[in-house]
Design a protein around this motif. Structure first.
Motif, PDB file in Angstrom:
ATOM      1  N   LEU A  34     -15.345  14.516   7.948  1.00  0.00           N
ATOM      2  CA  LEU A  34     -14.595  13.839   9.010  1.00  0.00           C
ATOM      3  C   LEU A  34     -13.372  13.110   8.466  1.00  0.00           C
ATOM      4  CD1 LEU A  34     -17.532  12.379  11.153  1.00  0.00           C
ATOM      5  CD2 LEU A  34     -16.114  14.368  11.659  1.00  0.00           C
ATOM      6  N   LEU A  35     -13.338  12.894   7.163  1.00  0.00           N
ATOM      7  CA  LEU A  35     -12.223  12.191   6.540  1.00  0.00           C
ATOM      8  C   LEU A  35     -11.284  13.111   5.763  1.00  0.00           C
ATOM      9  CD1 LEU A  35     -14.126   9.097   5.109  1.00  0.00           C
ATOM     10  CD2 LEU A  35     -12.382   9.023   6.874  1.00  0.00           C
ATOM     11  N   GLU A  36     -11.817  14.149   5.195  1.00  0.00           N
ATOM     12  CA  GLU A  36     -11.065  14.965   4.238  1.00  0.00           C
ATOM     13  C   GLU A  36      -9.778  15.548   4.836  1.00  0.00           C
ATOM     14  OE1 GLU A  36     -14.668  16.494   1.316  1.00  0.00           O
ATOM     15  OE2 GLU A  36     -14.105  17.683   3.084  1.00  0.00           O
ATOM     16  N   LYS A  37      -9.830  16.019   6.067  1.00  0.00           N
ATOM     17  CA  LYS A  37      -8.685  16.734   6.635  1.00  0.00           C
ATOM     18  C   LYS A  37      -7.609  15.793   7.161  1.00  0.00           C
ATOM     19  CE  LYS A  37      -7.435  20.388   9.894  1.00  0.00           C
ATOM     20  NZ  LYS A  37      -7.924  21.369  10.898  1.00  0.00           N
ATOM     21  N   TYR A  38      -8.008  14.656   7.751  1.00  0.00           N
ATOM     22  CA  TYR A  38      -7.046  13.851   8.499  1.00  0.00           C
ATOM     23  C   TYR A  38      -6.721  12.488   7.879  1.00  0.00           C
ATOM     24  CZ  TYR A  38      -8.054  17.323  12.068  1.00  0.00           C
ATOM     25  OH  TYR A  38      -8.205  18.508  12.741  1.00  0.00           O
ATOM     26  N   ALA A  39      -7.534  12.009   6.955  1.00  0.00           N
ATOM     27  CA  ALA A  39      -7.285  10.687   6.370  1.00  0.00           C
ATOM     28  C   ALA A  39      -6.270  10.790   5.232  1.00  0.00           C
ATOM     29  CB  ALA A  39      -8.588  10.068   5.878  1.00  0.00           C
ATOM     30  N   GLN A  40      -5.081  11.274   5.571  1.00  0.00           N
ATOM     31  CA  GLN A  40      -4.031  11.472   4.569  1.00  0.00           C
ATOM     32  C   GLN A  40      -2.710  10.881   5.048  1.00  0.00           C
ATOM     33  OE1 GLN A  40      -5.029  12.978   1.774  1.00  0.00           O
ATOM     34  NE2 GLN A  40      -7.018  13.621   2.557  1.00  0.00           N
ATOM     35  N   LEU A  41      -2.758   9.921   5.973  1.00  0.00           N
ATOM     36  CA  LEU A  41      -1.538   9.443   6.627  1.00  0.00           C
ATOM     37  C   LEU A  41      -0.841   8.341   5.832  1.00  0.00           C
ATOM     38  CD1 LEU A  41      -2.909   9.263  10.293  1.00  0.00           C
ATOM     39  CD2 LEU A  41      -1.853  11.205   9.120  1.00  0.00           C
ATOM     40  N   THR A  64      -9.825  -6.620   0.926  1.00  0.00           N
ATOM     41  CA  THR A  64      -9.201  -5.318   1.151  1.00  0.00           C
ATOM     42  C   THR A  64     -10.018  -4.578   2.199  1.00  0.00           C
ATOM     43  OG1 THR A  64      -8.397  -5.193  -1.135  1.00  0.00           O
ATOM     44  CG2 THR A  64      -8.543  -3.132   0.087  1.00  0.00           C
ATOM     45  N   GLN A  65      -9.337  -4.050   3.195  1.00  0.00           N
ATOM     46  CA  GLN A  65     -10.030  -3.339   4.275  1.00  0.00           C
ATOM     47  C   GLN A  65      -9.348  -2.006   4.536  1.00  0.00           C
ATOM     48  OE1 GLN A  65     -10.738  -5.708   7.783  1.00  0.00           O
ATOM     49  NE2 GLN A  65     -10.881  -3.918   9.114  1.00  0.00           N
ATOM     50  N   ARG A  66     -10.140  -0.939   4.648  1.00  0.00           N
ATOM     51  CA  ARG A  66      -9.605   0.397   4.933  1.00  0.00           C
ATOM     52  C   ARG A  66     -10.328   0.956   6.154  1.00  0.00           C
ATOM     53  NH1 ARG A  66      -5.967   3.203   1.756  1.00  0.00           N
ATOM     54  NH2 ARG A  66      -5.490   5.227   2.717  1.00  0.00           N
ATOM     55  N   ASN A  67      -9.573   1.380   7.166  1.00  0.00           N
ATOM     56  CA  ASN A  67     -10.145   1.858   8.417  1.00  0.00           C
ATOM     57  C   ASN A  67      -9.617   3.251   8.745  1.00  0.00           C
ATOM     58  OD1 ASN A  67     -11.109  -0.923   8.836  1.00  0.00           O
ATOM     59  ND2 ASN A  67      -8.981  -1.359   9.363  1.00  0.00           N
ATOM     60  N   GLU A  79      -5.694   4.169   9.421  1.00  0.00           N
ATOM     61  CA  GLU A  79      -5.144   5.482   9.711  1.00  0.00           C
ATOM     62  C   GLU A  79      -5.754   5.989  11.023  1.00  0.00           C
ATOM     63  OE1 GLU A  79      -4.505   7.678   5.534  1.00  0.00           O
ATOM     64  OE2 GLU A  79      -6.525   6.876   5.781  1.00  0.00           O
ATOM     65  N   ILE A  80      -4.897   6.442  11.939  1.00  0.00           N
ATOM     66  CA  ILE A  80      -5.350   6.897  13.263  1.00  0.00           C
ATOM     67  C   ILE A  80      -4.783   8.283  13.529  1.00  0.00           C
ATOM     68  CG2 ILE A  80      -5.374   6.417  15.737  1.00  0.00           C
ATOM     69  CD1 ILE A  80      -4.967   3.458  15.083  1.00  0.00           C
ATOM     70  N   LEU A 101      -1.704  -8.971   5.828  1.00  0.00           N
ATOM     71  CA  LEU A 101      -0.864  -7.801   5.586  1.00  0.00           C
ATOM     72  C   LEU A 101      -1.539  -6.597   6.226  1.00  0.00           C
ATOM     73  CD1 LEU A 101      -0.268  -8.487   1.777  1.00  0.00           C
ATOM     74  CD2 LEU A 101       1.112  -9.297   3.707  1.00  0.00           C
ATOM     75  N   ASN A 102      -0.915  -6.032   7.239  1.00  0.00           N
ATOM     76  CA  ASN A 102      -1.540  -4.980   8.037  1.00  0.00           C
ATOM     77  C   ASN A 102      -0.638  -3.755   8.100  1.00  0.00           C
ATOM     78  OD1 ASN A 102      -3.760  -6.796   9.290  1.00  0.00           O
ATOM     79  ND2 ASN A 102      -1.862  -7.872   9.743  1.00  0.00           N
ATOM     80  N   SER A 103      -1.170  -2.600   7.738  1.00  0.00           N
ATOM     81  CA  SER A 103      -0.434  -1.344   7.821  1.00  0.00           C
ATOM     82  C   SER A 103      -1.226  -0.378   8.695  1.00  0.00           C
ATOM     83  CB  SER A 103      -0.223  -0.741   6.432  1.00  0.00           C
ATOM     84  OG  SER A 103       0.523  -1.620   5.604  1.00  0.00           O
ATOM     85  N   VAL A 104      -0.594   0.104   9.771  1.00  0.00           N
ATOM     86  CA  VAL A 104      -1.243   1.028  10.708  1.00  0.00           C
ATOM     87  C   VAL A 104      -0.408   2.299  10.774  1.00  0.00           C
ATOM     88  CG1 VAL A 104      -2.021   1.406  13.074  1.00  0.00           C
ATOM     89  CG2 VAL A 104      -2.220  -0.871  12.052  1.00  0.00           C
ATOM     90  N   PHE A 105      -1.057   3.437  10.567  1.00  0.00           N
ATOM     91  CA  PHE A 105      -0.396   4.740  10.596  1.00  0.00           C
ATOM     92  C   PHE A 105      -1.010   5.568  11.719  1.00  0.00           C
ATOM     93  CE2 PHE A 105      -0.198   3.044   6.366  1.00  0.00           C
ATOM     94  CZ  PHE A 105       1.089   3.336   5.922  1.00  0.00           C
ATOM     95  N   ILE A 106      -0.179   6.068  12.630  1.00  0.00           N
ATOM     96  CA  ILE A 106      -0.670   6.831  13.780  1.00  0.00           C
ATOM     97  C   ILE A 106       0.016   8.192  13.820  1.00  0.00           C
ATOM     98  CG2 ILE A 106      -0.892   6.896  16.288  1.00  0.00           C
ATOM     99  CD1 ILE A 106      -0.970   3.878  16.308  1.00  0.00           C
ATOM    100  N   HIS A 107      -0.796   9.241  13.832  1.00  0.00           N
ATOM    101  CA  HIS A 107      -0.315  10.620  13.907  1.00  0.00           C
ATOM    102  C   HIS A 107      -0.707  11.176  15.276  1.00  0.00           C
ATOM    103  CE1 HIS A 107       0.484  14.726  12.140  1.00  0.00           C
ATOM    104  NE2 HIS A 107      -0.244  15.040  13.207  1.00  0.00           N
ATOM    105  N   GLN A 108       0.267  11.717  16.009  1.00  0.00           N
ATOM    106  CA  GLN A 108       0.015  12.231  17.350  1.00  0.00           C
ATOM    107  C   GLN A 108       0.313  13.723  17.448  1.00  0.00           C
ATOM    108  OE1 GLN A 108       2.059   8.390  19.390  1.00  0.00           O
ATOM    109  NE2 GLN A 108       1.321   9.915  20.851  1.00  0.00           N
TER     110      GLN A 108
END
Length: 455
Positions: A135-142, A191-194, A225-226, A249-256
């Motif tokens: 569930l992570l391998e393909k899309y958690a690359q943002l 450190t938090q990773r979502n 990463e979303i 410090l917050n970094s949010v990455f969204i791929h649509q």
């Protein structure tokens, strides 16, 4: 010691710490997280703690925030959370699927999530990365560690956070509310990773709440990463309400993907130093992105919002509206970048940043940017920095409204454009109330007396 040596030593402190705890970080963690650590570490070594010479951080000095000797939280800590304390000044009586994050780790005793629709997964990222790595391998690359040293540092140290998976054509009726708590016996670095994966046709609302439970100093470095599949829909609300000794410090990455819609709304009501990085990639035709934000700061607080929207496909739309109210000696920054790539024709992209300064000593830096490589587009950007309109103030006072109340009315009206974008009605009403309290100066007092009195 020269400033250059001090800066070098500051980065060396964190690289040295990684070498000391590398085995602890990899122990019990998943291959998918561990495989990224060395590359991320090398990228951090190359970049170091960002300084004002870094164009993306020119308005925010992070050197003082990274200088203290923090307690690093690299392992899950056992704790019991008291919901009566947690909700004293927040959003009570909101009907949600509720889960907690404690010092960057998914809380193991989450009993308030309730019955989620079939197939929906809300769990610890650490656990899912081990049990369901596919569930992570393909899309958690943002999140690109080469582009941002904070992302590189997060990827180096990351072990846990939350994971949300919403399967195809699933609509979650109640919002998912995730509350981030910081509480330690000494000054701490978390450190938090979502990761969020919303499949084709799915629909979800998320509410993120950031809080501190005692008055120690904290530095929190979070990356989310979303990924939105075709025709997926997301509403992502963030409420930042922490005390003045917190660096967030917050970094949010969204791929649509095509036909998807994503709306983000960030409310910064209180905090010491807040840096929000938000990056959208519109990678399918007819994708729509809406970015809203508001900040209310005073004393010596600092809020910096940095947004990037990349229009990678034709016929997409994005809209940004950020508003800030600054009092006392507070400082703020906004940098918004829209990039329309070649062949992304029929793009509509709009950006606006409005700022209200209540004192002569408050400072706001704003930098809207357009990069357009296509020729059939409609794009605009603009920014304003000013004080309360004296003519409008006179109009209100001439009708019997005292000066303080008239100013409060005008500030509330200024913020209303953003508040009305909140589609979850109980949340909108509560934020409207919190904004009113914030503008009256009551939120800070509420935070400091949370354990000793009714607010």
């Amino acid at each position: 010691m020269s400033v250059l040596v001090e800066k070098a030593d500051l980065s060396l402190k964190y690289t040295g710490h990684y070498n000391d705890v590398k085995d602890l970080l990899t122990e019990g963690s998943s291959d998918i997280l561990n495989s990224k650590r060395n590359k991320a570490f090398q990228d951090f070594v190359m970049q170091g703690i960002p300084t004002r010479k870094n164009e993306n951080y020119k308005y925010t000095n992070l050197q003082p925030q990274f200088s203290p000797d923090y307690k690093f939280i690299h392992q899950r800590e056992k704790t019991e959370l008291d919901l009566n304390q947690a909700f004293r000044c927040d959003v009570p009586q909101l009907d949600t699927h509720l889960a907690f994050i404690f010092n960057g780790w998914y809380y193991e005793e989450n009993r308030s999530v309730g019955q989620l629709p079939e197939g929906v997964i809300l769990e610890s990222l650490e656990k899912i990365a081990i049990e369901k790595p596919e569930l992570l391998e393909k899309y958690a690359q943002l999140a690109n560690t080469e582009e941002d040293p904070l992302v590189a540092l997060n990827t180096t140290f990351a072990k846990d956070g939350y994971f949300l998976y919403v399967p195809k054509n699933t609509k979650i009726e109640k919002p998912i509310q995730l509350i981030n708590f910081l509480q330690a016996d000494k000054d701490a670095f978390s450190t938090q990773r979502n990761f969020v994966y919303i499949e084709e046709g799915a629909d979800v609302k998320m509410i993120m709440c950031d809080h501190t439970l005692n008055l120690n100093s904290y530095l929190s470095n979070s990356v989310t990463e979303i990924f939105l599949g075709a025709n997926a829909h997301l509403e992502y609300y963030s409420l930042q309400n922490q005390h003045n000794k917190t660096t967030s410090l917050n970094s949010v990455f969204i791929h649509q993907e095509k036909d998807s819609t994503a709306t983000t709304l960030n409310s910064s009501l209180h905090g010491g130093l807040i840096r929000n990085n938000l990056k959208f990639i519109l990678n399918g035709e007819n994708a729509e992105a809406n970015l809203f934000g508001m900040a209310f700061i005073d004393r010596k607080q600092h809020v910096d919002n940095f947004t990037q929207v990349i229009h990678a496909k034709p016929n997409c739309m994005s809209n940004q509206v950020y508003k800030n109210v600054l009092d006392d000696e507070s400082t703020g920054a906004f940098a918004g970048r829209i990039h329309v790539v070649r062949d992304a024709q029929k793009t509509n992209a709009f950006q606006r940043n409005n700022n209200l300064l209540l004192t002569d000593s408050a400072t706001m830096q704003t930098k809207p940017q357009l990069i357009i490589d296509a020729d059939d587009v409609k794009c605009s950007h603009g920014a304003t920095v000013g004080q309360i309109d004296e003519e409008a103030l006179f109009y209100l006072r001439a009708r019997g409204i005292d000066d303080k109340k008239a100013r409060l009315m005008m500030m509330n009206a200024f913020a209303h454009e953003v508040i009305q974008q909140i589609k979850v009605e109980p949340l909108r009403d509560r934020i409207d109330e919190l904004v009113d309290k914030r503008l009256k100066g009551e939120v800070a007092r509420c935070h400091e007396c949370a354990y000793n009195c009714e607010c």
